[in-house]
Design an enzyme around this catalytic site. Sequence first.
Site, PDB file in Angstrom:
ATOM      1  N   HIS A 456      -5.700  11.267   3.329  1.00 22.04           N
ATOM      2  CA  HIS A 456      -4.876  10.600   4.281  1.00 22.04           C
ATOM      3  C   HIS A 456      -5.960   9.970   5.478  1.00 22.04           C
ATOM      4  O   HIS A 456      -6.015  10.624   6.538  1.00 22.04           O
ATOM      5  CB  HIS A 456      -3.907  11.834   4.974  1.00 22.04           C
TER       6      HIS A 456
HETATM    7  C1  LIG Z   1      -4.432  10.630  -4.035  1.00 24.82           C
HETATM    8  C2  LIG Z   1      -3.487  10.437  -3.145  1.00 24.82           C
HETATM    9  C3  LIG Z   1      -2.723  11.451  -2.851  1.00 24.82           C
HETATM   10  C4  LIG Z   1      -1.863  11.226  -1.615  1.00 24.82           C
HETATM   11  N1  LIG Z   1      -0.747  11.990  -1.681  1.00 24.82           N
HETATM   12  C5  LIG Z   1       0.136  11.676  -0.531  1.00 24.82           C
HETATM   13  C6  LIG Z   1       1.291  12.484  -0.383  1.00 24.82           C
HETATM   14  O1  LIG Z   1       1.536  13.495  -1.185  1.00 24.82           O
HETATM   15  N2  LIG Z   1       2.217  12.038   0.745  1.00 24.82           N
HETATM   16  C7  LIG Z   1       1.854  11.167   1.535  1.00 24.82           C
HETATM   17  O2  LIG Z   1       2.556  10.717   2.436  1.00 24.82           O
HETATM   18  N3  LIG Z   1       0.593  10.361   1.359  1.00 24.82           N
HETATM   19  C8  LIG Z   1      -0.179  10.625   0.284  1.00 24.82           C
HETATM   20  N4  LIG Z   1      -1.276   9.992   0.153  1.00 24.82           N
HETATM   21  C9  LIG Z   1      -1.468   8.984   1.279  1.00 24.82           C
HETATM   22  C10 LIG Z   1      -0.634   7.688   1.197  1.00 24.82           C
HETATM   23  O3  LIG Z   1      -0.289   7.317  -0.270  1.00 24.82           O
HETATM   24  C11 LIG Z   1      -1.287   6.553   2.075  1.00 24.82           C
HETATM   25  O4  LIG Z   1      -1.321   6.926   3.426  1.00 24.82           O
HETATM   26  C12 LIG Z   1      -0.644   5.086   1.838  1.00 24.82           C
HETATM   27  O5  LIG Z   1      -0.239   4.731   0.493  1.00 24.82           O
HETATM   28  C13 LIG Z   1      -1.079   3.934   2.625  1.00 24.82           C
HETATM   29  O6  LIG Z   1      -0.477   2.894   2.510  1.00 24.82           O
HETATM   30  P1  LIG Z   1      -0.888   1.529   2.903  1.00 24.82           P
HETATM   31  O7  LIG Z   1       0.144   0.423   2.887  1.00 24.82           O
HETATM   32  O8  LIG Z   1      -1.746   1.425   4.327  1.00 24.82           O
HETATM   33  O9  LIG Z   1      -1.979   1.033   1.829  1.00 24.82           O
HETATM   34  P2  LIG Z   1      -1.959   0.879   0.181  1.00 24.82           P
HETATM   35  O10 LIG Z   1      -0.710   1.504  -0.319  1.00 24.82           O
HETATM   36  O11 LIG Z   1      -3.193   1.566  -0.256  1.00 24.82           O
HETATM   37  O12 LIG Z   1      -1.815  -0.528   0.021  1.00 24.82           O
HETATM   38  C14 LIG Z   1      -2.953  -1.411   0.141  1.00 24.82           C
HETATM   39  C15 LIG Z   1      -2.638  -2.608  -0.960  1.00 24.82           C
HETATM   40  O13 LIG Z   1      -3.382  -3.702  -0.503  1.00 24.82           O
HETATM   41  C16 LIG Z   1      -3.889  -4.038  -1.901  1.00 24.82           C
HETATM   42  N5  LIG Z   1      -5.359  -4.886  -1.485  1.00 24.82           N
HETATM   43  C17 LIG Z   1      -6.359  -4.250  -0.901  1.00 24.82           C
HETATM   44  N6  LIG Z   1      -7.322  -5.349  -0.658  1.00 24.82           N
HETATM   45  C18 LIG Z   1      -6.481  -6.630  -0.970  1.00 24.82           C
HETATM   46  C19 LIG Z   1      -6.976  -7.873  -0.985  1.00 24.82           C
HETATM   47  N7  LIG Z   1      -8.102  -8.177  -0.741  1.00 24.82           N
HETATM   48  N8  LIG Z   1      -6.295  -8.729  -1.432  1.00 24.82           N
HETATM   49  C20 LIG Z   1      -4.793  -8.615  -2.211  1.00 24.82           C
HETATM   50  N9  LIG Z   1      -4.633  -7.294  -1.987  1.00 24.82           N
HETATM   51  C21 LIG Z   1      -5.174  -6.128  -1.570  1.00 24.82           C
HETATM   52  C22 LIG Z   1      -4.518  -2.761  -2.576  1.00 24.82           C
HETATM   53  O14 LIG Z   1      -4.603  -3.367  -3.987  1.00 24.82           O
HETATM   54  C23 LIG Z   1      -3.247  -2.043  -2.421  1.00 24.82           C
HETATM   55  O15 LIG Z   1      -2.137  -2.144  -3.264  1.00 24.82           O
HETATM   56  C24 LIG Z   1      -2.235   9.924  -0.921  1.00 24.82           C
HETATM   57  C25 LIG Z   1      -2.960   9.108  -0.965  1.00 24.82           C
HETATM   58  C26 LIG Z   1      -3.847   9.221  -2.368  1.00 24.82           C
HETATM   59  C27 LIG Z   1      -4.798   7.929  -2.756  1.00 24.82           C
END
Ligand SMILES: Cc1cc2nc3c(=O)[nH]c(=O)nc-3n(C[C@H](O)[C@H](O)[C@H](O)COP(=O)(O)OP(=O)(O)OC[C@H]3O[C@@H](n4cnc5c(N)ncnc54)[C@H](O)[C@@H]3O)c2cc1C
Length: 518
Positions: A456
């Site tokens: 996280h």
């Molecule tokens: C293994 C793991 C377990 C977790 N367990 C939990 C849980 O049980 N419960 C919970 O609430 N949270 C959990 N989390 C945390 C939660 O999943 C993340 O905090 C959340 O998904 C982040 O969302 P976001 O939209 O900020 O980023 P992300 O969901 O990571 O989205 C970012 C997206 O941007 C894309 N991207 C990046 N750079 C570029 C670019 N230059 N061009 C085009 N696309 C790009 C990436 O490919 C990705 O798809 C976990 C995370 C992980 C990795």
Amino acid sequence: EKAPKYTFMHEANSAPEVSYYDYIIVGGGTAGCPLAATLSQNSTVLLLERGGSPYGNPNITNLEAFGEALSDLSPSSPSQRFISEDGVINARARVLGGGSCLNAGFYTRAAPLYVDDAGWDGLLVNESYRWVEKKVAFEPPMRLWQSAVRNGLLEAGVTPYNGFTYDHLIGTKVGGTIFDVEGHRHTAADLLEYANPNGLTVLLHASVHKIMFRINGKEKPTAQGVVFRDASGIKHRSMLGPVGPIISCIDSFLLSRLLCQCITLNNHIFGMLNYRMSKQSGCKAIVLRPPQLATVIRDQYSAILMSNFLNPNLQIGQLSTVPPKERTPDALAKAIDAMQQLEPEAFIGGFILEKIIGPISTGNLLLRSKNPNDNPSVTFNYFKEPQDLQRCIDGFKIIENVVESKSFSEFKYDFLSLPFLLNLTVNAPVNLLPKHANASTSLEQFCKDTVMTIWHYHGGCQVGRVVDPDYKVLGVDALRVIDGSTFNYSPGTNPQATVMMLGRYMGVRILKERLEGQ
Ligand SMILES: Cc1cc2nc3c(=O)[nH]c(=O)nc-3n(C[C@H](O)[C@H](O)[C@H](O)COP(=O)(O)OP(=O)(O)OC[C@H]3O[C@@H](n4cnc5c(N)ncnc54)[C@H](O)[C@@H]3O)c2cc1C
């Protein structure tokens, strides 16, 4: 439209050399998908995702395959491994749906205090959570293990019992999950079912390399378009019409405040206990009687859970850390090899882990190159501040009480003492940090020697430092950041519910502002 048959989803190589949209969203992750679905209601929206589709990939869909996606190191993997300077192996999502395709599934809303501090409109926040929950949130089944841990917590005085709830409450609760009763994952990509197919274009394998700005005599540069590359490396441009802006949802993880922590147990079931919100928590080692496992392995427990770590695939990264100065390719290979040598039976059982929410230890991030696909250099500085270490210790004491509770007795062999169980954990290859002889007698040393990530990480683009309270990037026009990197610390027990909520919430706000402006 119903997933996975989205007519608006295409490979990036089918895109024209130049295209025009009202909104361009970079990153089709946990925040990007709900935002795109919302904005498409009365605008043209381009959603650019560097990874592929999550649909049809059993490593994403099935609860049992949790470790498989994280240990898939191929270039097409939905998970991109990165290793912090502290030596902790971690993961970045690379797939439509983002981290919601990789994560452990735990679903919980932010506490009201968090919502207040963020300055969000409480009514719209609740509506937005409900919008998300209609598609992707479920109540987990409670089986023997979960019930025993829950009752053990209550015996240990972690009260009141709040039952099943999405809320982040003090006491013991059964939280939500994005896995349905059949163990199938529902991700942020499913929120695209809400989209207006005529307003949305989703491009897969579209990696954004540049944001273009124009100055035109203005004081501040204005974002006007992006350059992205398709899977063959061919460049395309997308430009904004007069509406704008470009919105980055890439979870640009500068983590000034992250952390996490925890423990493992041995023979393992893995539950994560977050009992007093924002307070300490702890972990403990437990040895389970194998015949009882099957019933408990699959689901989630309360604030906690971790059904998935029961997968015998041992390369999940969570279980692997290498000390900074020894992080050579050879040392990493050795770490992975050590984990692979474990008998699968070693992973039959569970872990109870604690997460320290809102640690005060801070870290830093440095970009190593201009290529967005390269991992930056990240240092978490786990336990830099003594208060964080003390929270780990205090929490652990509670976990000890849970393990010693009457309710939990069915899951613990009487002849195994607590120091013995701690010792088992310390000696398991949860990481390659130096082990200390006193780690099974000193909880302080135990916490340090068994530290891991809980994934996280937040803080790269904090509100007030990189973006304003409307998520507009300071110093430029027509550019916003809306994703988990804007949080100072993890909202609620876990962040994903609030990341998805924020995508919806800001989509509604942006559309409203535009209509009012017209
Ligand atoms: C293994 C793991 C377990 C977790 N367990 C939990 C849980 O049980 N419960 C919970 O609430 N949270 C959990 N989390 C945390 C939660 O999943 C993340 O905090 C959340 O998904 C982040 O969302 P976001 O939209 O900020 O980023 P992300 O969901 O990571 O989205 C970012 C997206 O941007 C894309 N991207 C990046 N750079 C570029 C670019 N230059 N061009 C085009 N696309 C790009 C990436 O490919 C990705 O798809 C976990 C995370 C992980 C990795």
